[in-house]
Design an enzyme around this catalytic site. Structure first.
Site, PDB file in Angstrom:
ATOM      1  N   ASP A  82     -10.152  -5.714  -3.104  1.00 14.03           N
ATOM      2  CA  ASP A  82      -9.509  -4.426  -2.304  1.00 14.03           C
ATOM      3  C   ASP A  82     -10.352  -3.315  -2.245  1.00 14.03           C
ATOM      4  OD1 ASP A  82      -7.923  -2.290  -1.183  1.00 14.03           O
ATOM      5  OD2 ASP A  82      -6.105  -3.645  -1.877  1.00 14.03           O
ATOM      6  N   SER A 123       0.795  -1.157   0.073  1.00 17.20           N
ATOM      7  CA  SER A 123       0.235   0.205   0.028  1.00 17.20           C
ATOM      8  C   SER A 123       0.912   1.382  -0.037  1.00 17.20           C
ATOM      9  CB  SER A 123      -1.051   0.093   1.172  1.00 17.20           C
ATOM     10  OG  SER A 123      -2.157   0.938   1.178  1.00 17.20           O
ATOM     11  N   HIS A 153      -7.341  -6.316   1.154  1.00 17.39           N
ATOM     12  CA  HIS A 153      -6.269  -5.092   1.279  1.00 17.39           C
ATOM     13  C   HIS A 153      -5.403  -5.715   2.568  1.00 17.39           C
ATOM     14  CE1 HIS A 153      -3.885  -1.612   0.404  1.00 17.39           C
ATOM     15  NE2 HIS A 153      -3.974  -1.143   1.549  1.00 17.39           N
TER      16      HIS A 153
END
Length: 288
Positions: free
Chosen positions: A229, A153, A262
């Site tokens: 996600d 991320s 995620h």
């Protein structure tokens, strides 16, 4: 520099050791922590390749270390894993005025802030790219001639941009659900605007797609992205990185993983693939 490291913890792990260290950082002006997994191949004067993992928003050095399950594979492959914190911390370190999770503490974005009050402590690019590697090289059996870098991320953004901004340093680069173009997403606009000011040209110096457009290169790149996600469309935008790599001729292995989100469950599912990707490329890298 070795004596500057304070050992926070040491745990036997897959024949090696999982350690956590604390030290005083000249770059951030604070105490910083980082995790280091030393595989069983390290020792007796032997240095081993090192893979850096940069974590995402709200994380510390602990998230990857505890949740990813990377040590077993790293022990098998003879890789040292280094996981730094994501921001400076301490009573003197400013945080997001509204207490939001996406700026300030836990959200250093791997840039050197130029705007007050952030510029005094938020120097995460210099810390990760210069200060911490020098400390690791002096204190641990790391072969700094064979380095890889990966992240998740915000940390995926950090891994790719730091590799692009330091050509030739990293033999392998990969990412899990990276923020592909921070100049084109709310997280990036807030962080880069806050840390670097309103000049968007400065932001482009820390945007993977813009750096590639400007001529920066890595040999190849591996990215895993979960299709479930919840940040995919608004924040991550892997299609922008895919297009930038295609235009530049950078080989990109972009794997869209059906149904994955995620979380670290996603990372744990594919971390072995990433470590083996790194190990293969680090084996080809010349020894110092």
């Amino acid at each position: 520099m070795a004596e500057a490291l304070e050992t926070v913890s040491r745990n036997r792990c897959f024949g090696g050791e999982q350690r956590v260290y604390r030290h005083r950082s000249a770059e951030t002006g604070t105490d910083m922590r980082f995790a280091a997994f030393l595989p069983p191949q390290a020792g007796e004067g032997r240095r081993v390749p090192v893979v850096w993992f940069l974590a995402g928003l709200t994380c510390t050095e602990e998230n990857f270390t505890v949740k990813a399950g990377a040590q077993r594979v790293a022990a098998d492959l003879g890789l040292m894993l280094i996981a730094p914190d994501t921001s400076p911390r301490g009573e003197s370190v400013p945080d997001d005025p509204q207490g939001a999770y996406d700026f300030g503490l836990g959200a250093g974005f791997y840039v050197d802030a130029t705007q007050e009050p952030w510029s005094k402590h938020y120097r995460m690019e210099s810390y990760v790219a210069r200060e911490l590697p020098a400390l690791v090289e002096s204190a641990l059996p790391a072969d700094m001639g064979r380095q890889g870098i990966m992240g998740h991320s915000m940390g995926g953004h950090g891994a790719i941009t730091i590799a692009l901004r330091n050509p030739g340093r990293f033999a392998a680069v990969s990412a899990f659900a990276p923020i592909s173009s921070p100049v084109n997403c709310p997280w990036g606009e807030k962080a880069l605007g806050g840390y670097l000011g309103p000049d968007r040209a400065k932001w482009r110096e820390h945007d993977s797609c813009a750096l590639i457009e400007g001529g920066a290169r890595v040999p190849d790149l591996m990215v895993d992205q979960g299709t479930a996600d919840n940040f995919l469309e608004a924040q991550l935008k892997p299609q922008l990185l895919e297009a930038a790599c295609a235009r530049a001729g950078i080989p990109l292995t972009l794997r869209r993983q059906e149904g994955y989100d995620h979380s670290y469950f996603f990372i744990a599912s594919f971390v072995e693939d990433h470590l083996r990707w790194h190990a293969e490329r680090l084996r080809r890298a010349p020894h110092p």
